[in-house]
Design a protein around this motif. Structure first.
Motif, PDB file in Angstrom:
ATOM      1  N   THR A 151       0.368  -1.196   0.252  1.00  0.00           N
ATOM      2  CA  THR A 151      -0.041  -0.394   0.199  1.00  0.00           C
ATOM      3  C   THR A 151       0.646   1.298  -0.050  1.00  0.00           C
ATOM      4  O   THR A 151       1.512   1.759   0.866  1.00  0.00           O
ATOM      5  CB  THR A 151      -1.278   0.210   1.572  1.00  0.00           C
ATOM      6  N   TYR A 152       0.914   1.995  -1.138  1.00  0.00           N
ATOM      7  CA  TYR A 152       1.276   3.187  -1.230  1.00  0.00           C
ATOM      8  C   TYR A 152       1.205   4.129   0.033  1.00  0.00           C
ATOM      9  O   TYR A 152      -0.631   4.648  -0.615  1.00  0.00           O
ATOM     10  CB  TYR A 152       1.839   3.332  -2.852  1.00  0.00           C
ATOM     11  N   LEU A 153       1.732   4.925   0.581  1.00  0.00           N
ATOM     12  CA  LEU A 153       1.461   6.002   1.736  1.00  0.00           C
ATOM     13  C   LEU A 153       2.630   7.232   1.322  1.00  0.00           C
ATOM     14  O   LEU A 153       2.196   7.996   2.371  1.00  0.00           O
ATOM     15  CB  LEU A 153       1.635   5.673   2.789  1.00  0.00           C
ATOM     16  N   GLY A 154       2.920   7.408   0.118  1.00  0.00           N
ATOM     17  CA  GLY A 154       3.859   8.380   0.078  1.00  0.00           C
ATOM     18  C   GLY A 154       4.944   8.534   0.648  1.00  0.00           C
ATOM     19  O   GLY A 154       5.634   8.116  -0.088  1.00  0.00           O
ATOM     20  N   SER A 155       5.713   8.662   1.574  1.00  0.00           N
ATOM     21  CA  SER A 155       7.127   8.693   1.767  1.00  0.00           C
ATOM     22  C   SER A 155       7.311   7.238   2.252  1.00  0.00           C
ATOM     23  O   SER A 155       8.484   6.950   2.083  1.00  0.00           O
ATOM     24  CB  SER A 155       7.257   9.712   2.871  1.00  0.00           C
ATOM     25  N   GLN A 156       6.127   6.340   2.314  1.00  0.00           N
ATOM     26  CA  GLN A 156       6.874   4.781   2.887  1.00  0.00           C
ATOM     27  C   GLN A 156       5.418   4.614   2.495  1.00  0.00           C
ATOM     28  O   GLN A 156       4.913   4.629   1.697  1.00  0.00           O
ATOM     29  CB  GLN A 156       6.571   5.268   4.491  1.00  0.00           C
ATOM     30  N   THR A 157       6.128   3.411   1.793  1.00  0.00           N
ATOM     31  CA  THR A 157       4.725   1.959   1.740  1.00  0.00           C
ATOM     32  C   THR A 157       4.926   0.675   2.895  1.00  0.00           C
ATOM     33  O   THR A 157       5.637   0.591   3.093  1.00  0.00           O
ATOM     34  CB  THR A 157       5.951   1.547   0.469  1.00  0.00           C
ATOM     35  N   GLU A 158       3.734   0.808   2.846  1.00  0.00           N
ATOM     36  CA  GLU A 158       3.594  -0.726   3.839  1.00  0.00           C
ATOM     37  C   GLU A 158       3.224  -1.770   2.641  1.00  0.00           C
ATOM     38  O   GLU A 158       2.494  -1.978   2.386  1.00  0.00           O
ATOM     39  CB  GLU A 158       1.849  -0.489   4.287  1.00  0.00           C
ATOM     40  N   TYR A 159       4.177  -2.880   3.647  1.00  0.00           N
ATOM     41  CA  TYR A 159       4.330  -3.751   3.026  1.00  0.00           C
ATOM     42  C   TYR A 159       3.812  -5.035   4.113  1.00  0.00           C
ATOM     43  O   TYR A 159       4.113  -4.748   4.907  1.00  0.00           O
ATOM     44  CB  TYR A 159       5.585  -4.430   2.606  1.00  0.00           C
ATOM     45  N   ARG A 160       3.058  -5.755   2.941  1.00  0.00           N
ATOM     46  CA  ARG A 160       2.638  -7.566   3.665  1.00  0.00           C
ATOM     47  C   ARG A 160       3.259  -8.389   3.348  1.00  0.00           C
ATOM     48  O   ARG A 160       3.923  -8.916   2.398  1.00  0.00           O
ATOM     49  CB  ARG A 160       1.127  -7.533   3.852  1.00  0.00           C
ATOM     50  N   LEU A 161       4.183  -9.341   4.193  1.00  0.00           N
ATOM     51  CA  LEU A 161       5.043  -9.787   4.300  1.00  0.00           C
ATOM     52  C   LEU A 161       4.699 -11.613   4.523  1.00  0.00           C
ATOM     53  O   LEU A 161       4.067 -11.929   5.297  1.00  0.00           O
ATOM     54  CB  LEU A 161       6.386  -9.594   4.433  1.00  0.00           C
ATOM     55  N   ASP A 162       5.264 -12.727   4.021  1.00  0.00           N
ATOM     56  CA  ASP A 162       4.889 -13.746   4.052  1.00  0.00           C
ATOM     57  C   ASP A 162       6.266 -14.423   4.584  1.00  0.00           C
ATOM     58  O   ASP A 162       6.477 -15.049   3.651  1.00  0.00           O
ATOM     59  CB  ASP A 162       4.041 -14.926   3.127  1.00  0.00           C
ATOM     60  N   LEU A 163       6.502 -15.064   5.841  1.00  0.00           N
ATOM     61  CA  LEU A 163       7.531 -15.044   5.754  1.00  0.00           C
ATOM     62  C   LEU A 163       7.804 -16.644   6.138  1.00  0.00           C
ATOM     63  O   LEU A 163       7.455 -16.755   8.125  1.00  0.00           O
ATOM     64  CB  LEU A 163       7.978 -14.024   7.019  1.00  0.00           C
ATOM     65  N   GLY A 164       7.252 -17.851   5.760  1.00  0.00           N
ATOM     66  CA  GLY A 164       7.612 -19.073   6.057  1.00  0.00           C
ATOM     67  C   GLY A 164       6.690 -19.376   6.832  1.00  0.00           C
ATOM     68  O   GLY A 164       5.830 -20.134   8.137  1.00  0.00           O
ATOM     69  N   GLY A 165       4.723 -18.285   6.641  1.00  0.00           N
ATOM     70  CA  GLY A 165       4.065 -19.105   7.089  1.00  0.00           C
ATOM     71  C   GLY A 165       3.416 -17.876   7.700  1.00  0.00           C
ATOM     72  O   GLY A 165       2.282 -17.847   8.746  1.00  0.00           O
TER      73      GLY A 165
END
Length: 355
Positions: free
Chosen positions: A301-315
């Motif tokens: 999700t692009y928020l301007g100066s930052q982006t919120e990333y959702r990750l999958d790390l081994g489940g």
């Protein structure tokens, strides 16, 4: 010197205990925020201090005087309600002077104090208007002026900004804090808004189930939460279930080993707490050091100066706040489905007992 002391305060409605054994002190000129989810007892606590709710047990002391059973108008407090509670048939000046009139302050003094209060909130030119002719922010400032006009020993704020839009909320929030500090007002504020509490208060008191879970400065509660409830309520936090295997090793319920700040003693039923801004992303082809893990982007999700990333790390699902996709950041844009390397400082990964 403690301006307000609350000792073993309790409120029960029949068999339902709303506030239980609450102890709290507020120093002279300090702003303390009661923070918690709906139904945690924070508003009931404030209303007991104000005199609108009778305590079942305990004491409330204001400057050393027991006010536990005094009527509201004798408590030397000023209160700003969530709904502002302005009288629609009275002008702004009449609303601000209402508390003084109830206290039988002589008219010449009353007029002077109303004028001073309106000046403090920058509404002098609106003294003759009716509440319906004001914006939400102006109505909120009239309610604040009414509370300030009585020169209270204690200012009480009950969700004072919840009816304002985001931009106006930030402006009025700054105005209230600035005024409180300039006047040295001892203040107790109730809010469910974490950002509001972190920005305005000298100390936060997180409540849940009628009890205090943790009290401290905003930095203390954000960086050193006592349990998973506080970690998850004050700011955003990744909470990963698993067990502490020993010094610096955390095993998730999916079996993934992650670095943490834990000491040598194992903890079988634990939660790893990591703030999103403490996680760093790198391209998948980056060298995989001992503190790094492979993950996959599942959303962004692009928020301007930052982006919120959702990750999958081994489940395990994680949220990361990163500037990798910000303009002029020098990084290539990463998208959903991309593999990445994720790292974090060991000191930022706190092992907490499961709440």
């Amino acid at each position: 010197m403690h301006s307000l002391q609350i000792e073993d305060l309790q409120k029960a409605y029949g068999d339902t205990v709303v506030v239980s054994g609450l102890n709290l002190t507020v120093g002279q000129g300090e702003m303390v925020a009661l923070l918690g989810p709906s139904g945690c007892g924070k508003s009931t606590t404030l209303r007991m201090v104000a005199g609108f709710v009778e305590p079942t047990a305990g004491k409330i002391l204001l400057n050393g005087v027991d006010i536990s059973h005094m009527p509201p108008h004798r408590r030397d407090t000023g209160m700003v309600f969530q709904s502002y509670a302005l009288f629609p048939h009275m002008s702004v000046a009449a609303n601000v002077g209402f508390g003084l009139e109830m206290r039988r302050v002589p008219k010449p003094e009353r007029s002077a104090r109303v004028a001073a209060a309106l000046d403090m909130v920058r509404l002098t030119n609106l003294a003759d208007r009716m509440p319906r002719q004001l914006s939400g922010g102006q109505q909120q400032r009239v309610a604040l002026a009414r509370a300030l006009a009585v020169n209270p020993a204690l200012l009480l704020l009950d969700e004072p900004l919840s009816n304002l839009d985001a931009k106006l909320r930030a402006e009025v929030q700054h105005e209230i804090r600035s005024l409180q500090q300039r006047l040295g007002l001892t203040t107790l504020i109730v809010t469910h808004d974490q950002e509001e509490a972190l920005t305005m208060a000298d100390r936060l008191v997180v409540m849940e189930g009628g009890r205090i879970r943790q009290a401290g400065t905003p930095r203390e509660l954000y960086e050193s939460p006592s349990d998973t409830f506080v970690a998850g309520f004050v700011g955003r936090c990744n909470l990963i279930e698993g067990s502490c295997e020993g010094a610096g090793i955390f095993r998730t319920t999916n079996g993934t080993l992650l670095p943490c700040n834990a000491a040598a003693s194992p903890l079988k039923d634990a939660v790893l707490a990591i703030r999103p801004e403490h996680l760093a992303l790198a391209p998948a082809d980056a060298a995989l050091g001992p503190q790094a893990s492979r993950a996959r982007i599942t959303g962004a999700t692009y928020l301007g100066s930052q982006t919120e990333y959702r990750l999958d790390l081994g489940g395990t699902r994680l949220i990361v706040m990163s500037s990798m996709s910000a303009p002029n950041s020098g990084h290539r844009v990463i998208s959903e489905g991309d593999p990445v390397t994720v790292t974090w400082p060991t000191s930022a990964a706190r092992v907490l007992p499961r709440t």
